[in-house]
Design a protein around this motif. Sequence first.
Motif, mmCIF file in Angstrom:
data_model
loop_
_atom_site.group_PDB
_atom_site.id
_atom_site.type_symbol
_atom_site.label_atom_id
_atom_site.label_comp_id
_atom_site.label_asym_id
_atom_site.label_seq_id
_atom_site.Cartn_x
_atom_site.Cartn_y
_atom_site.Cartn_z
ATOM 1 N N PHE A 5 0.857 -1.181 0.000
ATOM 2 C CA PHE A 5 0.000 0.000 0.000
ATOM 3 C C PHE A 5 0.889 1.226 0.000
ATOM 4 O O PHE A 5 1.602 1.489 0.957
ATOM 5 C CB PHE A 5 -0.902 0.000 1.232
ATOM 6 C CG PHE A 5 -1.847 1.172 1.283
ATOM 7 C CD1 PHE A 5 -3.015 1.161 0.566
ATOM 8 C CD2 PHE A 5 -1.534 2.286 2.050
ATOM 9 C CE1 PHE A 5 -3.881 2.245 0.610
ATOM 10 C CE2 PHE A 5 -2.388 3.364 2.098
ATOM 11 C CZ PHE A 5 -3.571 3.347 1.382
ATOM 12 N N ILE A 6 0.868 1.960 -1.101
ATOM 13 C CA ILE A 6 1.640 3.188 -1.214
ATOM 14 C C ILE A 6 0.651 4.332 -1.077
ATOM 15 O O ILE A 6 -0.235 4.499 -1.915
ATOM 16 C CB ILE A 6 2.397 3.253 -2.552
ATOM 17 C CG1 ILE A 6 3.330 2.045 -2.647
ATOM 18 C CG2 ILE A 6 3.153 4.563 -2.674
ATOM 19 C CD1 ILE A 6 3.961 1.838 -3.995
ATOM 20 N N PRO A 7 0.771 5.131 -0.004
ATOM 21 C CA PRO A 7 -0.244 6.150 0.241
ATOM 22 C C PRO A 7 -0.132 7.341 -0.714
ATOM 23 O O PRO A 7 0.965 7.756 -1.082
ATOM 24 C CB PRO A 7 0.051 6.598 1.678
ATOM 25 C CG PRO A 7 1.497 6.315 1.869
ATOM 26 C CD PRO A 7 1.787 5.097 1.039
ATOM 27 N N THR A 8 -1.289 7.854 -1.100
ATOM 28 C CA THR A 8 -1.360 9.102 -1.856
ATOM 29 C C THR A 8 -1.295 10.243 -0.840
ATOM 30 O O THR A 8 -1.434 10.009 0.371
ATOM 31 C CB THR A 8 -2.681 9.183 -2.640
ATOM 32 O OG1 THR A 8 -3.756 9.236 -1.699
ATOM 33 C CG2 THR A 8 -2.853 7.999 -3.580
ATOM 34 N N PRO A 9 -1.104 11.476 -1.283
ATOM 35 C CA PRO A 9 -1.151 12.596 -0.332
ATOM 36 C C PRO A 9 -2.463 12.641 0.466
ATOM 37 O O PRO A 9 -2.458 12.951 1.658
ATOM 38 C CB PRO A 9 -0.985 13.826 -1.229
ATOM 39 C CG PRO A 9 -0.165 13.320 -2.380
ATOM 40 C CD PRO A 9 -0.669 11.917 -2.610
ATOM 41 N N ASP A 14 -5.355 11.746 5.608
ATOM 42 C CA ASP A 14 -6.372 10.979 6.323
ATOM 43 C C ASP A 14 -5.749 10.206 7.482
ATOM 44 O O ASP A 14 -6.314 10.146 8.580
ATOM 45 C CB ASP A 14 -7.086 10.031 5.357
ATOM 46 C CG ASP A 14 -8.328 9.409 5.971
ATOM 47 O OD1 ASP A 14 -9.009 10.092 6.777
ATOM 48 O OD2 ASP A 14 -8.622 8.236 5.661
ATOM 49 N N ALA A 15 -4.583 9.628 7.257
ATOM 50 C CA ALA A 15 -3.888 8.896 8.329
ATOM 51 C C ALA A 15 -3.513 9.835 9.466
ATOM 52 O O ALA A 15 -3.618 9.471 10.636
ATOM 53 C CB ALA A 15 -2.649 8.197 7.780
ATOM 54 N N GLN A 16 -3.093 11.049 9.134
ATOM 55 C CA GLN A 16 -2.759 12.022 10.176
ATOM 56 C C GLN A 16 -3.993 12.365 11.010
ATOM 57 O O GLN A 16 -3.921 12.431 12.241
ATOM 58 C CB GLN A 16 -2.165 13.291 9.547
ATOM 59 C CG GLN A 16 -0.784 13.076 8.981
ATOM 60 C CD GLN A 16 -0.301 14.229 8.118
ATOM 61 O OE1 GLN A 16 -1.076 15.081 7.696
ATOM 62 N NE2 GLN A 16 1.000 14.242 7.843
ATOM 63 N N ARG A 17 -5.140 12.564 10.338
ATOM 64 C CA ARG A 17 -6.383 12.853 11.074
ATOM 65 C C ARG A 17 -6.783 11.673 11.965
ATOM 66 O O ARG A 17 -7.157 11.848 13.127
ATOM 67 C CB ARG A 17 -7.509 13.181 10.096
ATOM 68 C CG ARG A 17 -7.440 14.580 9.524
ATOM 69 C CD ARG A 17 -8.738 14.935 8.788
ATOM 70 N NE ARG A 17 -9.002 14.070 7.648
ATOM 71 C CZ ARG A 17 -8.493 14.266 6.426
ATOM 72 N NH1 ARG A 17 -7.705 15.289 6.194
ATOM 73 N NH2 ARG A 17 -8.784 13.441 5.452
ATOM 74 N N GLN A 18 -6.699 10.475 11.425
ATOM 75 C CA GLN A 18 -7.063 9.287 12.199
ATOM 76 C C GLN A 18 -6.137 9.100 13.397
ATOM 77 O O GLN A 18 -6.581 8.723 14.486
ATOM 78 C CB GLN A 18 -7.038 8.039 11.310
ATOM 79 C CG GLN A 18 -8.096 8.008 10.235
ATOM 80 C CD GLN A 18 -9.495 7.870 10.806
ATOM 81 O OE1 GLN A 18 -9.705 7.286 11.856
ATOM 82 N NE2 GLN A 18 -10.463 8.440 10.119
ATOM 83 N N LEU A 42 1.902 5.638 7.856
ATOM 84 C CA LEU A 42 1.146 6.213 6.749
ATOM 85 C C LEU A 42 1.141 7.735 6.816
ATOM 86 O O LEU A 42 1.254 8.405 5.789
ATOM 87 C CB LEU A 42 -0.285 5.675 6.751
ATOM 88 C CG LEU A 42 -0.444 4.205 6.377
ATOM 89 C CD1 LEU A 42 -1.870 3.757 6.625
ATOM 90 C CD2 LEU A 42 -0.039 3.967 4.942
ATOM 91 N N ALA A 43 1.022 8.291 8.020
ATOM 92 C CA ALA A 43 1.018 9.745 8.188
ATOM 93 C C ALA A 43 2.351 10.349 7.772
ATOM 94 O O ALA A 43 2.409 11.492 7.322
ATOM 95 C CB ALA A 43 0.698 10.108 9.637
#
Length: 126
Positions: A5-9, A14-18, A42-43
């Motif tokens: 899983f390569i995260p998009t911006p 979203d990971a930072q918010r979570q 992820l963040a």
Amino acid sequence: MSIPFIPTPADTQDAQRQLQQLQRTPATGRLAGLLEDLLQQLAAGKAVQVLTLDREISTQQAAELLGVSRPYLVKLIEEGQFPHRKVGPRRRLYLEDVLAYKAGLDAQRQAALQALADDLQDLESD
């Protein structure tokens, strides 16, 4: 199954918010720690890979997990380093034994690095 899983911006945001939400209402237990670690990676925009394993794994899966070749792992099995069972001609190893072996290797590596760092520090102080 292994899923890269390569995260998009957007995924990173979203990971930072979570992660912030999880930190505001901290959960306890191993699963919460796992989720927090995953969200932190992820963040930070890092790619992650989730690997699902059964309680018993093949010699190939164990070798990949340990970062060694399968023939080398088979040699360790034949030397009695790993309890295993045979399913037909194939060997099955218990995941917890492989992970314990890996933890032992990691501890040995860390101790060797610390000893090297101590030796270098002693040489510099002389």
